[in-house]
Design an enzyme around this catalytic site. Structure first.
Site, mmCIF file in Angstrom:
data_model
loop_
_atom_site.group_PDB
_atom_site.id
_atom_site.type_symbol
_atom_site.label_atom_id
_atom_site.label_comp_id
_atom_site.label_asym_id
_atom_site.label_seq_id
_atom_site.Cartn_x
_atom_site.Cartn_y
_atom_site.Cartn_z
ATOM 1 C CG HIS A 72 -9.797 17.371 30.266
ATOM 2 N ND1 HIS A 72 -10.197 16.081 30.496
ATOM 3 C CD2 HIS A 72 -10.913 18.044 29.915
ATOM 4 C CE1 HIS A 72 -11.498 15.976 30.285
ATOM 5 N NE2 HIS A 72 -11.957 17.158 29.931
ATOM 6 C CG ASP A 128 -8.404 13.667 32.106
ATOM 7 O OD1 ASP A 128 -7.946 14.778 32.431
ATOM 8 O OD2 ASP A 128 -9.433 13.529 31.407
ATOM 9 N N GLY A 156 -18.376 20.564 28.842
ATOM 10 C CA GLY A 156 -18.658 21.095 30.168
ATOM 11 C C GLY A 156 -19.051 20.036 31.176
ATOM 12 C CB SER A 206 -14.885 17.319 31.461
ATOM 13 O OG SER A 206 -14.651 16.735 30.214
#
Length: 383
Positions: A127, A157, A233, A235
């Site tokens: 993502h 993901d 941020g 991630s």
């Protein structure tokens, strides 16, 4: 509770988890979410075994942290050792501009970590890079380098990007997330809020293991829960143990008012098979039944009709494994190899424990009766 995959500028709502769960994800992921909801049987937790063509961590790696020699400031030693291998990732897309201007602009940012210094491979969340027309990687030494997308997988993901300039790169060491213990101290490193706060360090403990979030992608794994602060941020950034080894990939956080210290990370040991597939093939394949699931079939709906909770099959692919096993549209999948299935996402989560080609026993509910059928899982490739 509401959750978000911690990349700013994107949001969406998701299903119930514990109490009411609202999931905020990137807007670019919405189309993928609908596809996931309709075909969850292509998800799961254990990926196709690697062909061993990829040897990760070739080149320099971060040093192992000796906490015995730094008992007063172990987190400082960890940050110093691992920080150089943590990167910022900026997602640029064409948005159009006022007064006839063109070009692309940064629509979001996340984090990542170098997993192979010799080849410039960097792991992040799918993502973080979804929809990117240009990806820019920010290194600890101040360099900003254009990166190419090696492969991405919305079903887990996960994504891998690569930079060509590998001068002075340092890769992380990978730990064993299967050996994590609740209460074990961990450190999260990433770029919350973007490059302005690059390589921020937060610390906490493993609050729990084997957590399942009803978020497509993250639902494929038994997640690590931590109270180390994870913000927009973060991630794609690493969650590391006190030896400086990566044991998780920071991916989501509970953001409901009144709740604090509930972040979630994908276990590195579960993620590595998919990461290796992305590097080897540019995509990841997964086991599937070749069925479509109706997401409107909820536990509440089933209860009103006196039916069991499960995954309601709305369509069967002719000639697929479910069709060959005699499963038909209208059946409700309630178990896989005896493991109870209460929703479509639980179905995808359980399927990922297996590999394409494996046989599983599917328990279905049909005409007010249950029956078991044997199904050989097929290989589902990206479209």
């Amino acid at each position: 509770m509401s959750y978000y995959n911690d990349k700013s500028n994107y949001s969406r709502k998701g299903p119930r988890f514990f109490s009411t769960v609202a999931v905020a994800l990137i807007s670019a992921l919405l189309g993928g979410v609908m596809a996931v909801a309709l075909i969850p049987s292509i998800y799961g937790n254990k990926q196709l075994a690697s062909t061993n063509q990829v040897v990760l961590n070739s080149g320099a790696t971060t040093p192992t942290v000796n906490t015995a020699a730094a008992t007063n400031f172990p987190v400082a030693q960890i940050a110093k050792a691992v920080g150089p291998a943590v990167v910022g990732i900026a997602n640029f897309q064409s948005r159009g501009a006022l007064f006839g201007g063109g070009g692309s602009s940064e629509v979001g940012s996340g984090s990542g970590f170098i997993i192979d210094a010799q080849h410039g491979y960097i792991v992040t969340n799918n993502h973080v890079v979804t929809g990117a027309e240009k990806i820019v990687v920010s290194l600890a030494d101040g360099r900003n380098i254009n990166a190419k997308l090696v492969g991405a997988d919305d079903r887990t993901d996960l994504a891998v990007v690569q930079i060509a300039d590998t001068k002075d790169l340092t890769a992380t060491q990978q730990g064993d997330s299967t050996k994590l213990q609740v209460g074990e101290p961990v450190v999260a490193i990433g770029n919350p809020g973007g490059q302005e706060f690059a390589r921020s360090v937060t610390t906490g403990v493993v609050s729990a293991t084997n957590r399942i979030l009803n978020i497509p992608g993250e639902a494929s794994f038994n997640l690590i829960q931590t109270d180390a602060a994870i913000n927009p941020g973060n991630s794609g950034g690493p969650l590391v143990n006190y030896q400086g080894q990566v044991i998780g990939i920071n991916s989501a956080k509970n953001q409901e008012a009144g709740f604090e210290g509930m972040g979630f990370a994908i276990p590195i040991s579960d993620a590595l098979p998919t990461i290796k597939q992305l590097i080897e093939k540019g995509y990841a394949s997964h086991p599937g039944l070749n069925v479509q699931i109706d997401p409107r079939y909820t536990a509440e709906y089933a209860s009103q009709r006196g039916w069991p909770a499960g995954a309601y099959i709305s369509k069967i692919t002719q000639g697929g494994p479910a069709d060959s096993a005699g499963i038909v549209a209208g059946d409700v999948i309630t178990k896989i190899n005896g493991k109870e299935i209460k929703s479509s996402l639980e179905l995808t989560h359980e399927l990922f424990r297996y590999n394409p080609g494996e046989k599983v026993t599917i328990t279905i509910f049909r005409n007010n009766k249950t029956q078991d059928v044997s199904v050989t899982l097929t290989e589902i490739k990206p479209q």
